[in-house]
Design a protein around this motif. Structure first.
Motif, PDB file in Angstrom:
ATOM      1  N   HIS A 102      42.416  40.793  38.379  1.00 46.19           N
ATOM      2  CA  HIS A 102      43.775  40.303  38.601  1.00 46.19           C
ATOM      3  C   HIS A 102      43.796  39.268  39.729  1.00 46.19           C
ATOM      4  O   HIS A 102      44.501  38.251  39.623  1.00 46.19           O
ATOM      5  N   LYS A 105      42.723  35.962  38.244  1.00 45.11           N
ATOM      6  CA  LYS A 105      43.769  35.269  37.493  1.00 45.11           C
ATOM      7  C   LYS A 105      44.827  34.685  38.426  1.00 45.11           C
ATOM      8  O   LYS A 105      45.310  33.568  38.213  1.00 45.11           O
ATOM      9  N   LYS A 106      45.175  35.436  39.439  1.00 40.44           N
ATOM     10  CA  LYS A 106      46.202  34.998  40.376  1.00 40.44           C
ATOM     11  C   LYS A 106      45.776  33.734  41.122  1.00 40.44           C
ATOM     12  O   LYS A 106      46.545  32.777  41.268  1.00 40.44           O
ATOM     13  N   ASP A 126      42.705  37.531  26.605  1.00 39.38           N
ATOM     14  CA  ASP A 126      43.422  38.248  27.657  1.00 39.38           C
ATOM     15  C   ASP A 126      44.084  37.270  28.618  1.00 39.38           C
ATOM     16  O   ASP A 126      45.274  37.391  28.930  1.00 39.38           O
ATOM     17  N   GLU A 127      43.335  36.280  29.074  1.00 37.15           N
ATOM     18  CA  GLU A 127      43.883  35.287  30.006  1.00 37.15           C
ATOM     19  C   GLU A 127      45.013  34.489  29.358  1.00 37.15           C
ATOM     20  O   GLU A 127      46.039  34.209  29.989  1.00 37.15           O
ATOM     21  N   GLU A 130      48.176  36.577  28.877  1.00 32.95           N
ATOM     22  CA  GLU A 130      48.836  36.872  30.146  1.00 32.95           C
ATOM     23  C   GLU A 130      49.570  35.659  30.695  1.00 32.95           C
ATOM     24  O   GLU A 130      50.714  35.777  31.156  1.00 32.95           O
ATOM     25  N   THR A 133      52.640  35.210  28.706  1.00 39.89           N
ATOM     26  CA  THR A 133      53.609  36.252  29.055  1.00 39.89           C
ATOM     27  C   THR A 133      54.296  35.936  30.375  1.00 39.89           C
ATOM     28  O   THR A 133      55.522  36.095  30.513  1.00 39.89           O
ATOM     29  N   TRP A 134      53.530  35.482  31.364  1.00 41.26           N
ATOM     30  CA  TRP A 134      54.135  35.102  32.645  1.00 41.26           C
ATOM     31  C   TRP A 134      55.167  34.002  32.434  1.00 41.26           C
ATOM     32  O   TRP A 134      56.224  33.992  33.064  1.00 41.26           O
ATOM     33  N   LEU A 205      53.608  38.076  40.350  1.00 38.91           N
ATOM     34  CA  LEU A 205      52.544  38.011  39.333  1.00 38.91           C
ATOM     35  C   LEU A 205      51.649  39.237  39.438  1.00 38.91           C
ATOM     36  O   LEU A 205      51.419  39.763  40.501  1.00 38.91           O
TER      37      LEU A 205
END
Length: 205
Positions: A102, A105-106, A126-127, A130, A133-134, A205
């Protein structure tokens, strides 16, 4: 093939750094390998920093190598568990070692103005899901470009259509990302994308 995009009458997205999600496998079609190298070259030649997952293998490594060879900058972000098994790229402008996926990604999000998805596996999916979705949650409105190289992402686009058609997501979901056919189409698509209006909320996030 549907091409999802948002109409733009606004100033273009600033492009200092682009985050690339892509595969770490080298056992893939040569066309995907060439596309990754070509996109790294395009970023380097245009003075756009590559932000990526920090690996030296697969499409990640090829993209980073090409960006650096073209005179550009490459910023890698890799979790410690992967760094310890020696898959981290050592010839980068910056390499950040973080503790969790996480955090990875952040930090990639924080360092990037836009996101580009090249062919990849479940980690890339996955990335991609996400970051979409964000955007759906209005935590950001940075552009997201999916490169459907050789039709690789056609099943992904069909899945999104199926989700919308089944009522699990609204029609606006189709406007959260754009699909292009080749890496040469990415920068023109980003140039036509509106500059983000939302203030990012990194604390959420």
């Amino acid at each position: 093939m549907n091409v999802y995009s948002e109409p733009s009458d606004n100033p273009a997205t600033p492009l200092d750094a682009v985050c690339v999600f892509c595969g770490s496998s080298g056992r893939v079609a040569e066309r995907h390998r060439k596309a990754a190298s070509r996109f790294g070259q395009i970023l380097g030649e245009n003075g756009i920093t590559l932000v990526f997952g920090g690996g030296r293998v697969g499409l990640m490594g090829l993209c980073a190598d090409a960006a650096v060879a073209a005179g550009g900058k490459a910023v890698g972000v890799i979790p410690r568990i992967l760094h310890e098994v020696e898959v981290a790229h050592q010839n980068l402008t910056e390499l950040h070692i973080v503790e969790t996926m996480h955090e990875r990604k952040k930090l990639m999000f924080d360092r990037s103005d836009a996101f580009v998805v090249l062919p990849g596996g479940v980690g890339t999916l996955d990335e991609t899901f996400e970051i979409i979705t964000w955007r759906q949650l209005r935590l950001h409105d940075k552009p997201i470009i999916v490169v459907d190289e050789g039709g690789y992402w056609a099943p992904f686009v069909s899945m999104v259509d199926h989700i919308v058609a089944s009522g699990f997501a609204g029609e606006r979901t189709r406007q959260l990302f754009q699909v292009v056919k080749s890496v040469e189409d990415v920068l023109p698509a980003l140039a036509a994308s509106p500059a983000p209006k939302l203030a990012a909320h990194p604390e959420k996030l």
